[in-house]
Design an enzyme around this catalytic site. Structure first.
Site, PDB file in Angstrom:
ATOM      1  N   SER A  61       0.737  -1.332   0.020  1.00 15.22           N
ATOM      2  CA  SER A  61       0.081   0.243  -0.140  1.00 15.22           C
ATOM      3  C   SER A  61       0.788   1.239   0.033  1.00 15.22           C
ATOM      4  O   SER A  61       0.200   2.349   0.047  1.00 15.22           O
ATOM      5  CB  SER A  61      -0.978  -0.011   1.248  1.00 15.22           C
ATOM      6  OG  SER A  61      -1.923  -0.820   1.118  1.00 15.22           O
ATOM      7  N   LYS A  64       0.052   3.854  -2.552  1.00 13.22           N
ATOM      8  CA  LYS A  64      -1.192   4.883  -2.623  1.00 13.22           C
ATOM      9  C   LYS A  64      -0.467   6.403  -2.519  1.00 13.22           C
ATOM     10  O   LYS A  64      -1.526   7.192  -2.654  1.00 13.22           O
ATOM     11  CB  LYS A  64      -2.006   4.483  -1.331  1.00 13.22           C
ATOM     12  CG  LYS A  64      -2.797   3.307  -1.608  1.00 13.22           C
ATOM     13  CD  LYS A  64      -3.401   2.533  -0.533  1.00 13.22           C
ATOM     14  CE  LYS A  64      -4.229   1.333  -0.746  1.00 13.22           C
ATOM     15  NZ  LYS A  64      -4.652   0.601   0.470  1.00 13.22           N
ATOM     16  N   SER A 116      -5.925   3.130   4.540  1.00  9.37           N
ATOM     17  CA  SER A 116      -5.392   2.560   3.374  1.00  9.37           C
ATOM     18  C   SER A 116      -6.411   1.451   2.937  1.00  9.37           C
ATOM     19  O   SER A 116      -6.372   0.207   2.505  1.00  9.37           O
ATOM     20  CB  SER A 116      -4.220   1.538   4.025  1.00  9.37           C
ATOM     21  OG  SER A 116      -3.209   1.216   2.883  1.00  9.37           O
TER      22      SER A 116
END
Length: 415
Positions: A61, A64, A116
């Site tokens: 993640s 992101k 997230s």
């Protein structure tokens, strides 16, 4: 008139003076759990410490941060977005948005970065791609299934997974273009949420160095900083019926103590990951940690980050070659016999007591008139631990025209 053949001696003395300040010891990345790590000077991109920092691996993640910056740069923050069935099908961690549910895209940015949420990443990607298509008719060849380009995203609740994937592909294409723009050397995006994926070209990956450089780029955006520095936030859908409480998972976040941004990540393939930025009055640092342990060792990333921050604090800004530095060069056939070459700028970069700094000055023995003050006539190259660090151009302090024909005759008669 003194000969300028002693320039080489002057240059040697300058190099020795600088080297006396620094001890030639190379800093090593030691005592870390992370398999792939890096500490960089955010301003220059220089690697201050690294371990396997250019190896391409999964990033989870931490992806992101790029998802957010692309959305911020390409979509109106008040755009109303719609959840597709594909977005709603994303695995945990989820906001648990349902098909057809609508949000203000700016609210979903907090879902993306604080908690997230994987579904929020896809909602953002699909809708930001649609917003871009509304603005740019030339990009619509891949989306014949879209009947309107009037900024009404509600149709997304009715498209199938394959059509959603086309929109996501348009968005990740922007992510990959940005990777090229900011000179990432080995990064490839397939998903906007960091879930592991492969296609016919490669797998979803980055390097620790590329990830740190991405963060260095992102922290120049005030909206990015504001969102990632938010400790907690409550958002709702556009009806106001459903509310979602969001809490930042960046345990080290503390702008007052220097940690100004960060993003965690985890997949079974990537392990625990973390990228963050540290800033104080003397330095701006970015840290990336990939494959920093697997369950149950989720706290390794915090200790590794603190270790590298402490290491980074040993580095301070060094300033070299402001406009007070002057190099005198003889000029032939000019109105004046000498030209002053001065640096066109000063340079600052981080260095510590363990660094060896060397300077190489490249200037001509003589110049021939006319001399133009806008032209580059030499360079100063700075090396840190034998690696190129910065270069400075040398320009004439003032233009020097050629001697007039009358002066040439006068010189010939009375020579």
């Amino acid at each position: 008139m003194k000969s300028f053949k002693n320039f080489s001696i002057i240059i040697l003395v300058l190099s020795l003076l600088v080297c006396c300040i620094f001890c030639p010891v190379t800093t090593q990345a030691a005592g870390l759990y992370s398999k792939y790590s890096v500490l960089i000077d955010s301003d220059s991109g220089r690697i201050l410490s690294g371990s396997n920092e250019t190896t391409a691996v999964s990033m989870a993640s931490t992806t992101k941060i790029m998802t957010l910056i692309i959305a911020l740069e390409n979509c109106d923050k008040n755009f109303v977005v719609t959840t597709s069935a594909y977005a709603a099908s994303m695995p945990d961690v989820q906001l648990n948005a349902v098909t057809g549910e609508q949000f203000i895209i700016n609210d979903l940015y907090y879902s993306l970065m604080l908690e997230s949420h994987n579904d929020s990443a896809v909602i953002i990607a699909e809708n930001a791609a649609y917003y871009l298509l509304c603005k740019n008719p030339s990009l619509r060849s891949e989306t014949p299934f879209i009947n309107n380009y009037n900024y009404d995203s509600s149709f997304l609740s009715e498209i199938n997974h394959e059509q959603s994937e086309i929109l996501v592909h348009i968005f990740t294409g922007l992510m990959n273009e940005k990777a090229d723009d900011i000179l990432l050397s080995d990064t490839y995006y397939i998903t906007p949420n960091g879930l592991d994926a492969e296609d016919n070209y490669s797998f979803h990956h980055t390097t620790a160095y590329d990830l740190a450089k991405t963060m260095a780029y992102c922290i120049n955006n005030e909206d990015f900083l504001y969102i990632t520095q938010t400790v907690s936030k409550t958002i709702s859908d556009t009806t106001g019926r459903y509310h979602y409480q969001l809490n930042n998972k960046n345990r080290l976040l503390n702008p007052n103590e220097g940690i100004i941004s960060g993003k965690t990540g985890f997949t079974n393939k990537a392990g625990y990951c973390y990228v963050c930025a540290y800033k104080d009055k003397n330095r701006t640092l970015c840290i990336a940690l990939l494959a920093c342990g697997w369950p149950p060792n989720k706290n390794y990333k915090w200790s590794d980050a603190n270790y590298l921050i402490a290491l980074g604090k040993k580095y301070n800004k060094q300033k070299y070659f402001n406009c007070e530095y002057t190099f005198y060069i003889p000029v032939s056939k000019g109105k004046y016999s000498f030209c002053e070459l001065i640096p066109d700028s000063a340079v600052e970069f981080l260095a510590c007591d363990d660094d060896s700094v060397n300077i190489q000055i490249d200037i001509p023995e003589t110049l021939t008139a006319p001399v133009n003050s806008a032209q580059i006539y030499g360079t100063i190259n700075i090396y840190v631990n034998n690696e190129p660090a910065r270069s400075i151009n040398l320009k004439a302090k003032q233009s020097i025209p050629k001697k007039s024909h009358t002066l040439d005759i006068f010189d010939t008669i009375f020579r």
